[in-house]
Design an enzyme around this catalytic site. Structure first.
Site, short mmCIF file in Angstrom:
data_model
loop_
_atom_site.label_atom_id
_atom_site.label_comp_id
_atom_site.label_asym_id
_atom_site.label_seq_id
_atom_site.Cartn_x
_atom_site.Cartn_y
_atom_site.Cartn_z
N GLY A 171 0.84 -1.21 0.00
CA GLY A 171 0.00 0.00 0.00
C GLY A 171 0.86 1.25 0.00
N GLU A 172 1.94 1.20 0.77
CA GLU A 172 2.86 2.35 0.86
C GLU A 172 3.46 2.65 -0.53
OE1 GLU A 172 5.66 1.94 4.08
OE2 GLU A 172 7.06 3.36 3.20
#
Ligand SMILES: Cc1cc2nc3c(=O)[nH]c(=O)nc-3n(C[C@H](O)[C@H](O)[C@H](O)COP(=O)(O)OP(=O)(O)OC[C@H]3O[C@@H](n4cnc5c(N)ncnc54)[C@H](O)[C@@H]3O)c2cc1C
Length: 401
Positions: free
Chosen positions: A263-264
């Site tokens: 996600g990062e």
């Protein structure tokens, strides 16, 4: 239905719209844009010196911007993953990479693991106030001796079976570095080693309050760009936490953090595309105004081709990122494509900001125009959250190599 006439007329001016976004995303975009223009952009220069104030996070909490895709039962907006993209894209318009990064660490890096792996008590204690903007989050993976090689970390959490606590405490020792929000955060999602088997099952996450005895916020680190964010070197000296501070499963911390990194990386890719687009737009305006040899510099073929090249690469990065986000939002786990998007957009955005600086000439080197800041801020994307080399390795290995 296109008519012969409209087919013959290219629609360069038509509004950009991508299939992942619906009308409610447009409305969200408008309200974030108005907040960014009124409450962030005017302070960007000041925050380069002071770092952004915590009150920005509180304000965003009040406006409901911090938990856009978090469930309503925890105070979130219950939206889809694309809402986080809208936030990342609009925040980048402030032109303060450091502020955008500090907020993204809170919303898209430290918050998702608490939501996904946290117990109900942990969610009430940290997720709810984080969404309200009352508590600030940070994420501790990197150590002075281990960055890319996450499995090489040394911070250790040892179960204490001797102190009369019934073996229900963990004692943490070690250090973390380059921690964004490390000076302002109320809690850290901390990656520790709990096992000795020498496998990926040796790692465990903890939620450690930053005011716990033994947590030492060492010096504020000076850096090339991202000046509006604070970056900390942290020490953990005999930090005692209850077993209930464990985040997720014991021994599964490595897998948990690898999930978090996806996600990062994806939100980072969205930020790179948006940042590159912003620089492009500003530079296009400049190239149409600035004259040399009797004409706007944008009218020279050499410069026109630079714009064409940049626009093509930005569009390629955008399509790659949106398509990957669409898969991620559908519950797939496209690690290869996320790595590709992270790699491609980081390199592309660094190239674009460099060309934009070049097109600005001496003005690009001056602080006044904000291009040099974009150039400095952008450079981090090829290093943080997994460097170019690590992304290449993940992609290469995914083919069995
Ligand atoms: C401003 C800033 C903010 C950050 N914020 C955070 C944060 O909030 N939380 C956090 O945990 N971390 C954070 N980081 C850390 C960041 O994620 C790491 O810097 C990054 O993962 C690289 O690790 P390293 O710096 O230790 O470099 P190293 O791992 O030492 O790598 C050095 C070089 O060697 C290359 N290399 C390493 N291994 C290989 C390999 N196998 N093959 C080929 N090349 C290789 C790397 O690509 C790099 O070019 C931040 C960093 C910065 C600069």
């Amino acid at each position: 239905m296109a008519t012969a006439e409209s087919v013959l007329k290219p629609d360069f001016g038509s509004k950009r719209k991508h299939f992942i976004f619906e009308e409610h995303h447009d409305r969200l975009r408008e309200s974030i844009r108005s907040f960014v223009e009124k409450e962030m952009a005017p302070h960007v220069e000041e925050w380069e010196e002071t770092t952004f104030p915590d009150s920005i996070i509180r304000r965003m909490g009040e406006l409901g911007f911090l938990g856009l895709s978090m469930p309503e039962q925890y105070g979130g907006q219950g939206g889809d993953y694309f809402c986080n993209f809208v936030l990342a894209e609009e925040l980048s318009r402030a032109g303060s990479g450091g502020t955008t990064m500090g907020i993204a660490v809170h919303t898209d890096m430290a918050m998702p693991p608490i939501h996904v792996f946290g117990s109900e008590e942990q969610k009430q204690e940290w997720l709810v106030p984080a969404i309200q903007g009352e508590k600030i989050l940070c994420l501790g993976i990197t150590e002075p001796d281990a960055g890319s090689d996450v499995a090489g970390i040394k911070t250790r959490a040892v179960r204490d079976t001797h102190s009369g606590t019934g073996g229900d405490d963990y004692v943490i020792n070690g250090s973390k570095t380059y921690i964004t929000n490390g000076h302002r955060a109320d809690v850290i999602v901390l990656v520790t080693k709990t096992g000795n088997a020498g496998t990926y099952d040796d790692f465990t996450l903890f939620l450690v309050p930053m005011d716990a005895p033994g947590v030492i916020r060492e010096q504020r680190l000076e850096k090339l760009g991202m000046h509006a964010s604070d970056t900390a070197l942290l020490a953990f000296q005999d930090v005692r936490v209850p077993a209930s501070a464990m985040l997720g499963q014991e021994g599964k911390g490595f897998y948990h953090i690898m999930w978090e990194l996806q996600g990062e990386r994806l939100i980072g890719a969205a930020g790179c595309v948006a940042g590159a687009q912003r620089c492009f737009d500003k530079t296009l305006e400049y190239a149409l105004e600035r004259e040399a040899f009797g004409r706007p510099i944008g009218k020279f073929q050499a410069i026109r081709h630079k714009f064409a090249d940049m626009a093509t690469k930005i569009e390629a990065g955008r399509q790659m990122t949106y398509t990957t986000a669409w898969r991620f939002n559908n519950g797939e786990y496209p690690v290869r494509e996320i790595s590709m998007a992270k790699l491609f957009t980081a390199q592309m955005a660094c190239e674009v900001t460099d060309e934009c600086l070049q097109i600005h000439g001496g003005a690009g080197y001056m602080r006044e125009y904000g291009i040099e800041r974009a150039w400095r801020d952008m450079r981090l994307n090829r290093i943080g959250a997994g460097s170019d080399e690590i992304m290449l390795d993940v992609i290469g290995r995914s083919y069995g190599l």
